[in-house]
Write a protein that holds these residues in place. Sequence first.
Motif, PDB file in Angstrom:
ATOM      1  N   ARG A  61       0.623  -1.206   0.113  1.00 52.28           N
ATOM      2  CA  ARG A  61       0.045   0.038   0.053  1.00 52.28           C
ATOM      3  C   ARG A  61       0.883   1.272   0.012  1.00 52.28           C
ATOM      4  NH1 ARG A  61      -5.109   0.113   1.552  1.00 52.28           N
ATOM      5  NH2 ARG A  61      -4.884   1.835   0.233  1.00 52.28           N
ATOM      6  N   GLY A  62       2.033   1.151   0.312  1.00 54.26           N
ATOM      7  CA  GLY A  62       2.888   2.161   0.578  1.00 54.26           C
ATOM      8  C   GLY A  62       4.578   1.803   0.054  1.00 54.26           C
ATOM      9  N   VAL A  63       5.061   3.013  -0.596  1.00 57.71           N
ATOM     10  CA  VAL A  63       6.316   2.920  -1.205  1.00 57.71           C
ATOM     11  C   VAL A  63       7.218   4.087  -0.628  1.00 57.71           C
ATOM     12  CG1 VAL A  63       7.995   2.852  -2.865  1.00 57.71           C
ATOM     13  CG2 VAL A  63       5.828   1.821  -3.096  1.00 57.71           C
ATOM     14  N   LEU A  64       8.224   3.721   0.541  1.00 57.37           N
ATOM     15  CA  LEU A  64       9.081   4.750   1.007  1.00 57.37           C
ATOM     16  C   LEU A  64      10.579   4.617   0.227  1.00 57.37           C
ATOM     17  CD1 LEU A  64       9.082   6.198   4.432  1.00 57.37           C
ATOM     18  CD2 LEU A  64      11.313   5.231   3.952  1.00 57.37           C
ATOM     19  N   ILE A  65      11.001   5.817  -0.361  1.00 56.80           N
ATOM     20  CA  ILE A  65      12.166   5.969  -1.125  1.00 56.80           C
ATOM     21  C   ILE A  65      13.075   6.755  -0.328  1.00 56.80           C
ATOM     22  CG2 ILE A  65      13.312   6.237  -3.155  1.00 56.80           C
ATOM     23  CD1 ILE A  65      10.731   6.017  -4.610  1.00 56.80           C
ATOM     24  N   ASP A  66      14.120   6.178   0.241  1.00 61.96           N
ATOM     25  CA  ASP A  66      15.268   6.861   1.052  1.00 61.96           C
ATOM     26  C   ASP A  66      16.493   7.517   0.003  1.00 61.96           C
ATOM     27  OD1 ASP A  66      16.889   8.152   2.610  1.00 61.96           O
ATOM     28  OD2 ASP A  66      17.426   6.398   3.760  1.00 61.96           O
ATOM     29  N   ILE A  67      16.512   8.733  -0.394  1.00 63.01           N
ATOM     30  CA  ILE A  67      17.527   9.286  -1.102  1.00 63.01           C
ATOM     31  C   ILE A  67      18.479  10.201  -0.389  1.00 63.01           C
ATOM     32  CG2 ILE A  67      15.945   9.264  -3.076  1.00 63.01           C
ATOM     33  CD1 ILE A  67      15.919  12.414  -2.924  1.00 63.01           C
ATOM     34  N   SER A  68      18.647   9.957   1.118  1.00 60.85           N
ATOM     35  CA  SER A  68      19.622  10.852   1.810  1.00 60.85           C
ATOM     36  C   SER A  68      21.047  10.529   1.214  1.00 60.85           C
ATOM     37  CB  SER A  68      19.318  10.196   3.215  1.00 60.85           C
ATOM     38  OG  SER A  68      19.621   9.059   3.341  1.00 60.85           O
ATOM     39  N   ALA A  69      21.305   9.209   0.582  1.00 60.30           N
ATOM     40  CA  ALA A  69      22.616   8.942   0.239  1.00 60.30           C
ATOM     41  C   ALA A  69      22.928   9.582  -1.234  1.00 60.30           C
ATOM     42  CB  ALA A  69      22.987   7.661   0.143  1.00 60.30           C
ATOM     43  N   LEU A  70      21.874  10.309  -1.867  1.00 62.45           N
ATOM     44  CA  LEU A  70      22.138  10.781  -3.175  1.00 62.45           C
ATOM     45  C   LEU A  70      22.683  12.250  -3.061  1.00 62.45           C
ATOM     46  CD1 LEU A  70      19.048   9.901  -5.663  1.00 62.45           C
ATOM     47  CD2 LEU A  70      21.472   8.845  -5.388  1.00 62.45           C
ATOM     48  N   GLU A  71      23.762  12.362  -3.870  1.00 62.44           N
ATOM     49  CA  GLU A  71      24.300  13.585  -3.775  1.00 62.44           C
ATOM     50  C   GLU A  71      24.195  14.665  -4.903  1.00 62.44           C
ATOM     51  OE1 GLU A  71      28.437  12.240  -3.691  1.00 62.44           O
ATOM     52  OE2 GLU A  71      28.851  12.722  -1.832  1.00 62.44           O
ATOM     53  N   MET A  72      23.182  13.905  -5.633  1.00 64.59           N
ATOM     54  CA  MET A  72      22.757  14.643  -7.124  1.00 64.59           C
ATOM     55  C   MET A  72      21.271  14.123  -7.357  1.00 64.59           C
ATOM     56  SD  MET A  72      23.463  14.577 -10.937  1.00 64.59           S
ATOM     57  CE  MET A  72      22.636  13.140 -10.589  1.00 64.59           C
ATOM     58  N   VAL A  73      20.559  14.830  -7.692  1.00 64.67           N
ATOM     59  CA  VAL A  73      19.162  14.493  -8.365  1.00 64.67           C
ATOM     60  C   VAL A  73      19.163  15.247  -9.544  1.00 64.67           C
ATOM     61  CG1 VAL A  73      16.820  14.319  -8.342  1.00 64.67           C
ATOM     62  CG2 VAL A  73      17.922  13.688  -6.300  1.00 64.67           C
ATOM     63  N   ASP A  74      19.324  14.769 -10.927  1.00 59.97           N
ATOM     64  CA  ASP A  74      19.071  15.408 -11.962  1.00 59.97           C
ATOM     65  C   ASP A  74      18.008  15.334 -12.500  1.00 59.97           C
ATOM     66  OD1 ASP A  74      19.185  12.931 -13.178  1.00 59.97           O
ATOM     67  OD2 ASP A  74      21.028  13.159 -14.399  1.00 59.97           O
ATOM     68  N   SER A  75      17.474  15.805 -13.831  1.00 63.50           N
ATOM     69  CA  SER A  75      16.030  15.829 -14.153  1.00 63.50           C
ATOM     70  C   SER A  75      15.353  14.370 -14.433  1.00 63.50           C
ATOM     71  CB  SER A  75      15.675  16.711 -15.548  1.00 63.50           C
ATOM     72  OG  SER A  75      16.738  16.300 -16.518  1.00 63.50           O
ATOM     73  N   PHE A  76      16.552  13.367 -14.804  1.00 63.89           N
ATOM     74  CA  PHE A  76      16.375  11.979 -15.113  1.00 63.89           C
ATOM     75  C   PHE A  76      15.822  11.546 -13.993  1.00 63.89           C
ATOM     76  CE2 PHE A  76      17.189   7.643 -15.794  1.00 63.89           C
ATOM     77  CZ  PHE A  76      16.658   7.447 -17.159  1.00 63.89           C
ATOM     78  N   ILE A  77      16.620  11.638 -12.617  1.00 65.71           N
ATOM     79  CA  ILE A  77      16.243  10.900 -11.682  1.00 65.71           C
ATOM     80  C   ILE A  77      14.965  11.417 -11.134  1.00 65.71           C
ATOM     81  CG2 ILE A  77      16.912  10.409  -9.228  1.00 65.71           C
ATOM     82  CD1 ILE A  77      20.001  10.423 -10.233  1.00 65.71           C
TER      83      ILE A  77
END
Lengths: 136, 130
Positions: B43-59
Motif C-alpha cells: 500500500r505504500g512505498v518509501l524511497i530514501d534518497i539521503s545518500a544521493l548527492e545529486m538528483v538531475d532531471s532524469f532521476i
Amino acid sequence: MAMRVLNSESIPISTAEDIVRVRQAVRRSAVSLGFGIVDQTKIVTASSELARNALDYGGGGTVQVEVVQNETRSGVRLVFEDQGPGIPDIALALTDGYTSGNGMGLGLSGAKRLSHEFDIWSKPGSGTRVSILRWK
Amino acid sequence: MERIPILKMGEYLLVTIQVDMHDRLALTLQEDLTSQIVKSRARGVLIDISALEMVDSFIGRMLGAIASMARLLDAQTVVVGMQPSVAITLVELGMSLQGIRTALDVEKGMVALMSSIREAGEDGDASPEF
C-alpha cells in the motif's frame, strides 16, 4: 582577462555509465577547488544534464573537464562536444519545457541556470558544443 | 545485473538508493518497484534518497514516474531524506517534483505514508451521494 587552464581531463560519453563517470570527474574537480556542497551539486547536476544531451541527442561525444583560473578567481569549466545532428533553433532549445526527445526539456536551460557562464555553438549536421563555467 | 534492493515490511516497500545511479539502473528500479507493488500487494512505498548527492532531471522524472505508477496501483509513495543542496539545485534546475510527497527522514516519511494511505482509503470508501 587571461584564463589559465590548471588541469584538464577529457572523458568520452558513449554509454549511460559514462554519464556517472562525468559526474564523478566534475565532483573531483569542484572538490579540488574547495567548492562548497551547494556549488558542487550545481555543477555536477549541470554536467549530468549536458552529458545526457550529448549521449541522447548527439549520439555520444566528449567532455573536457577543466580547472581554470584568471587574475581574480578560479572555477570549473566543462566543454561538451558531439558530432550529432546539431540544434536548428538554439533559442527554442533553450526554452524551458522544450524537448525534442522524451525528457522534460530542462537539460539546456537548467544547465544554463546552474552555471555562471554558458556558451553554445551548434550547426545542423555538424554537431553541438556547449561550454559552461562555474566560478568558486 | 546490478539492482537496487527493495525491502518488504508489512504492507510497505522500502528502497534506499545508495549508489550514484546510471540511467538504466534507475529504469530497472522503476520496473522492479511496480511489479513488487502488485506481487506483494503493497500500500505504500518509501524511497530514501539521503545518500544521493545529486538528483538531475532524469532521476527526478523517475521519482515522479514511480509515484504516478504506484498511485495507479493503489499505493502511495513518499520520498525521504533529500539533502538541502539537492533541493536547492533541483529548484534552480526547474524541477520542483510536484506530485511527489516528501519527508525529512524515514520516521517522518512513515508517518506521512500511513496518513496518505488512510486518506486514499477514505476517498475510495466514500459512498456516492444521490
